[in-house]
Design an enzyme around this catalytic site. Structure first.
Site, mmCIF file in Angstrom:
data_model
loop_
_atom_site.group_PDB
_atom_site.id
_atom_site.type_symbol
_atom_site.label_atom_id
_atom_site.label_comp_id
_atom_site.label_asym_id
_atom_site.label_seq_id
_atom_site.Cartn_x
_atom_site.Cartn_y
_atom_site.Cartn_z
ATOM 1 C CG HIS A 140 29.469 34.325 56.071
ATOM 2 N ND1 HIS A 140 28.816 33.114 56.243
ATOM 3 C CD2 HIS A 140 30.780 34.086 56.351
ATOM 4 C CE1 HIS A 140 29.712 32.197 56.617
ATOM 5 N NE2 HIS A 140 30.895 32.759 56.678
ATOM 6 C CG ASP B 152 34.526 29.200 53.924
ATOM 7 O OD1 ASP B 152 35.264 30.075 53.450
ATOM 8 O OD2 ASP B 152 34.198 29.158 55.134
ATOM 9 C CG ASP C 225 37.547 28.958 56.396
ATOM 10 O OD1 ASP C 225 37.240 28.077 55.575
ATOM 11 O OD2 ASP C 225 36.842 29.965 56.591
HETATM 12 ZN ZN LIG Z 1 34.940 30.546 56.270
#
Ligand SMILES: [Zn+2]
Length: 378
Positions: A136, A171, A260
């Site tokens: 990110h 992810d 996640d």
């Molecule tokens: Zn993540």
């Protein structure tokens, strides 16, 4: 001793760094992954080794981040949290201020970059940095627990040596920082499978976001609905990744394996077990290219560490099925019930769940087929 084919990038140095205790991001997951593997005898051997690294140098970090950002982060880390630092994202709940943030982030980047070096030099065919995957981070903005974008830097390093690099991100969050950076380039194809941005941070990653200019068709996004389970995830992956990887024919793969997407992750809503990461990793290996893998998200630390131990085991070609499959615990049980196996038990998928998930998966896959496949002659 023959040189190892696989490098597990970890060292006691990186275990010294921690985000603030109230932050759900736990750097300890890397050391936990190492401990599980070491305890099971899966960490080192004739074909694999634990490999240390040093912090990425400033000039390397500047290939992605601006000088102003790095200067501001250094000042903020020293306690000077000024207006510029706040504007760049430091001091929020998701990228909190802590004194070691610059040093930790630079060291994590160093690990991914050392993996890229080992792969480029032909010294290994697999490298795994469980302390990486900060997808990110933007050139001038910290976001989503990410301060420096090690995976984008890894792609850049590999793009120096290879003509075609695949960045593959599974992810649960969209790999926005990497995608944005390579959005107009055709030498780094970014492909992200993530929970739909309609409900989850960072809100981006639609199938219609396909790149621009030379990069048109080289950004691929597959949003997954809440409740996505192993079989549905794998189906989406096969439908999109398999034909595109064959068409793009990458020479090397950067593989961001945030865990996640596991059921019970406190920050997301998928319903996967760690078997999905084993299956995806097996498919990534089957592409037959060198793989630089990293960690990423994963906010149930014990389940994440066990998933990454499983990913490493598959990456190195571990065939001790008994060891990997004796799952007495799993994502739906407390970790104290886990007694030695790496794999979760399968979760039952209800008809209601299938009815909710399948049409959304079909829609996402169809959209990629429509918008991206023709640009690759598929
Ligand atoms: Zn993540």
């Amino acid at each position: 001793m023959p040189s190892p084919q696989a490098a597990f990038l970890h060292s006691p140095d990186i275990e010294r760094y921690h985000y603030p205790p109230t932050c759900p991001f736990k750097t300890e997951r890397a050391g936990m992954t190492r401990s599980i593997l070491d305890g099971m005898g899966l960490l080192t051997g004739p074909d694999r080794a634990e490999v240390g690294f040093t912090a990425a140098p400033r000039e390397t970090l500047e290939r992605f981040h601006t000088a102003a950002y790095l200067d501001t982060m250094r000042r903020a880390a020293a306690g000077d949290l000024d207006v510029a630092a706040l504007a760049m994202g430091f001091g929020t709940d998701e990228t909190p201020f802590f004194r070691e943030m610059y040093d930790y982030a630079a060291l994590a980047c160093g690990a991914t970059l050392h993996g890229a070096h080992l792969v480029t030099a032909g010294e290994v065919t697999v490298a795994f940095n469980p302390s990486g995957g900060y997808h990110h981070a933007q050139p001038e903005m910290a976001a989503g627990f990410c301060y420096m974008n090690d995976v984008a830097l890894g792609c850049l390093a590999l793009a120096d040596a290879f003509d075609r690099v695949l960045y593959l991100d599974v992810d649960v969050h969209h790999g926005d920082g990497v995608q944005d950076f390579f959005y107009d380039r055709s030498d780094v194809l970014t492909m992200s499978f993530h929970e739909t941005g309609d409900v989850l941070f960072p809100g981006t990653g639609k199938p219609t976001d396909i790149g621009t200019g030379d990069g048109e068709g080289y950004s691929v996004n597959v949003p997954l609905p809440p409740g996505t389970y192993d079989e549905a995830f794998v189906r989406a992956f096969e439908a999109v990744a398999s034909p595109l990887v064959e068409a793009f024919d990458p020479q090397v793969i950067v593989y961001e394996v945030g865990a996640d997407g596991l059921a019970g992750d406190p920050l997301a809503d998928l319903a996967c077990t760690n078997n999905v990461y084993a299956d995806l990793t097996r498919k990534v290996k089957a592409f037959g290219k060198p793989v630089l893998a990293t960690g990423g998200g994963g906010y149930h630390p014990e389940n994440t560490a066990r998933a990454w131990a499983l990913v490493w085991s598959v990456l190195v070609g571990e065939r001790a099925h008994d060891t990997l499959q004796v799952g007495l615990g799993g994502v739906m049980l407390e970790s104290t019930d886990w007694q030695g196996g790496l794999r979760d038990r399968a979760l039952v998928t209800s008809n209601e769940q299938r009815r909710a998930v399948e049409p959304a998966i079909d829609e996402a896959v169809e959209a990629v087929r429509r918008h991206v496949f023709p640009l690759h002659g598929i």
